[in-house]
Design an enzyme around this catalytic site. Structure first.
Site, short mmCIF file in Angstrom:
data_model
loop_
_atom_site.label_atom_id
_atom_site.label_comp_id
_atom_site.label_asym_id
_atom_site.label_seq_id
_atom_site.Cartn_x
_atom_site.Cartn_y
_atom_site.Cartn_z
N SER A 1 0.86 -1.19 0.00
CA SER A 1 0.00 0.00 0.00
C SER A 1 0.89 1.23 0.00
O SER A 1 1.99 1.22 0.57
CB SER A 1 -0.87 0.02 1.26
OG SER A 1 -1.57 1.24 1.36
N TYR B 1 -1.49 -0.61 10.34
CA TYR B 1 -1.67 -1.18 8.98
C TYR B 1 -0.53 -0.70 8.08
O TYR B 1 0.05 -1.50 7.33
CB TYR B 1 -3.03 -0.73 8.45
CG TYR B 1 -3.27 -0.93 6.97
CD1 TYR B 1 -3.70 -2.16 6.47
CD2 TYR B 1 -3.09 0.12 6.07
CE1 TYR B 1 -3.95 -2.32 5.11
CE2 TYR B 1 -3.33 -0.03 4.72
CZ TYR B 1 -3.76 -1.26 4.24
OH TYR B 1 -4.00 -1.42 2.89
P1 NAP Z 1 -11.49 -5.59 0.52
O1 NAP Z 1 -12.43 -5.19 -0.56
O2 NAP Z 1 -11.81 -5.32 1.94
O3 NAP Z 1 -11.14 -7.15 0.32
C1 NAP Z 1 -10.29 -7.79 1.23
C2 NAP Z 1 -10.16 -9.24 0.83
O4 NAP Z 1 -9.26 -9.87 1.75
C3 NAP Z 1 -11.48 -9.99 0.90
O5 NAP Z 1 -11.58 -10.87 -0.19
C4 NAP Z 1 -11.36 -10.77 2.20
O6 NAP Z 1 -12.04 -12.01 2.17
C5 NAP Z 1 -9.88 -11.05 2.23
N1 NAP Z 1 -9.39 -11.36 3.58
C6 NAP Z 1 -9.37 -10.57 4.67
N2 NAP Z 1 -8.85 -11.24 5.72
C7 NAP Z 1 -8.55 -12.49 5.26
C8 NAP Z 1 -7.98 -13.62 5.85
N3 NAP Z 1 -7.61 -13.62 7.15
N4 NAP Z 1 -7.82 -14.73 5.11
C9 NAP Z 1 -8.18 -14.75 3.81
N5 NAP Z 1 -8.72 -13.69 3.18
C10 NAP Z 1 -8.90 -12.57 3.91
O7 NAP Z 1 -10.07 -4.91 0.30
P2 NAP Z 1 -9.26 -4.43 -1.00
O8 NAP Z 1 -9.29 -2.97 -1.00
O9 NAP Z 1 -9.64 -5.19 -2.21
O10 NAP Z 1 -7.81 -4.86 -0.51
C11 NAP Z 1 -7.02 -5.85 -1.15
C12 NAP Z 1 -5.58 -5.56 -0.79
O11 NAP Z 1 -5.24 -4.27 -1.30
C13 NAP Z 1 -5.31 -5.53 0.71
O12 NAP Z 1 -4.06 -6.13 0.98
C14 NAP Z 1 -5.25 -4.04 1.01
O13 NAP Z 1 -4.47 -3.77 2.15
C15 NAP Z 1 -4.63 -3.52 -0.26
N6 NAP Z 1 -4.84 -2.08 -0.49
C16 NAP Z 1 -6.09 -1.58 -0.74
C17 NAP Z 1 -6.25 -0.21 -0.95
C18 NAP Z 1 -7.58 0.42 -1.24
O14 NAP Z 1 -7.67 1.67 -1.28
N7 NAP Z 1 -8.65 -0.33 -1.46
C19 NAP Z 1 -5.12 0.64 -0.92
C20 NAP Z 1 -3.88 0.08 -0.66
C21 NAP Z 1 -3.75 -1.27 -0.45
P3 NAP Z 1 -13.50 -12.27 2.86
O15 NAP Z 1 -14.34 -11.06 2.57
O16 NAP Z 1 -13.95 -13.50 2.14
O17 NAP Z 1 -13.25 -12.49 4.30
#
Ligand code: NAP
Length: 248
Positions: free
Chosen positions: A143, A157
């Site tokens: 991130s 985080y």
């Molecule tokens: P999201 O929509 O909240 O999705 C998170 C995903 O992670 C879901 O599929 C969830 O599965 C899964 N997950 C959470 N805890 C888990 C665990 N213990 N074991 C297995 N799966 C787990 O988030 P996102 O924004 O797509 O984020 C994806 C990645 O991008 C993350 O690493 C996040 O830190 C990174 N990121 C996101 C942003 C942003 O602005 N969105 C920015 C920087 C980095 P379930 O729902 O099935 O539990």
């Protein structure tokens, strides 16, 4: 034979979009999820209906036994592994560090850091040319928070993502002569549900005027960077990072 890719946290957001793009590019997929069973099943059904090869596996990435069982399922179903996207991640309610508990820090580090380590370890065992594998590519979803620090929201985080960056650099060097490339993507403000988990579903729109490109990003834009790093098109890139953040 199609290349086999494991995507953790594939039920929603960036992971789900990466799964759609990877399927379109011809990968066979293992889609990991934890709680969002319905969303994961809908994604699986749409991929299968499109003629793609995919399996679902429910596992908490921070649970060693569950991760090992997931990799055994990949061995049984596909008999090979070519790539890993360490995407599963969580954050918690916005807070100053002074008000956070040790229990929260352990959860944040367990899922974001230990989870990525466990999944990387099992992928290395299967992909390393040193242990008879054919090589492969690992992409860690970090991130921009790792560099910005996440003040007043989630320093924990941000620090976990900093650990992912160090792991990416170290592993790239460790595995450079074992046929495995390791790279990271650093998303900025992307429209997904993760911001609601922090207590502010509209966070991207509130902050987008501070982004040089004046907008939030979309999961598909992150997926494109991930797919490039997985592919042979990036064959001489390891230990690198792509910011997908509109310049922020
Ligand atoms: P999201 O929509 O909240 O999705 C998170 C995903 O992670 C879901 O599929 C969830 O599965 C899964 N997950 C959470 N805890 C888990 C665990 N213990 N074991 C297995 N799966 C787990 O988030 P996102 O924004 O797509 O984020 C994806 C990645 O991008 C993350 O690493 C996040 O830190 C990174 N990121 C996101 C942003 C942003 O602005 N969105 C920015 C920087 C980095 P379930 O729902 O099935 O539990």
């Amino acid at each position: 034979m199609a290349k086999v890719l494991l995507i953790t946290g594939a039920s929603r957001g960036i992971g789900a979009e990466t799964a759609r793009l990877a399927a379109a590019r011809g990968y066979s997929l293992c889609l990991n999820y934890l709680h969002s069973e319905q969303a994961a099943n809908e994604l699986l059904e749409s991929l299968l209906a499109g003629g793609h090869e995919a399996i679902l596996f429910q596992a908490d990435v921070s649970d060693e036994a569950e991760v090992e069982a997931m990799y055994r399922a990949i061995d049984d179903e596909f008999g090979r592994l070519d790539g890993l996207v360490n995407n599963a991640g969580i954050l918690e309610q916005h807070s100053d560090l002074v008000d956070m508990t040790a229990e929260r820090w352990r959860r944040i580090l367990d899922i974001n850091v230990v989870g990525s380590f466990l999944c990387a370890r099992e992928a290395i065992k299967r992909m390393s040319t040193r242990s008879g594998g054919k090589g492969g590519s690992i992409v860690n979803v970090s991130s921009r928070a790792a560099d910005l620090g996440g003040p007043h929201e989630y320093v924990d985080y941000a620090a976990a993502k900093g650990a992912i960056d160090s792991m990416t650099i170290g592993l790239a060097k460790e595995l450079g002569d074992q046929g495995i490339r390791v790279n990271g993507v650093k998303p900025g403000l992307i429209y997904t549900d993760i911001h609601a988990a922090g207590g502010e579903a509209g966070r991207v729109d509130r902050l987008k005027s501070g982004v040089p490109m004046q907008r939030g990003g979309y999961p598909a834009e992150v997926a494109e960077a991930i797919l490039w790093l997985l592919s042979e098109a990036s064959g001489y890139t390891t230990g690198g990072f792509i910011d997908v953040s509109g310049g922020r």
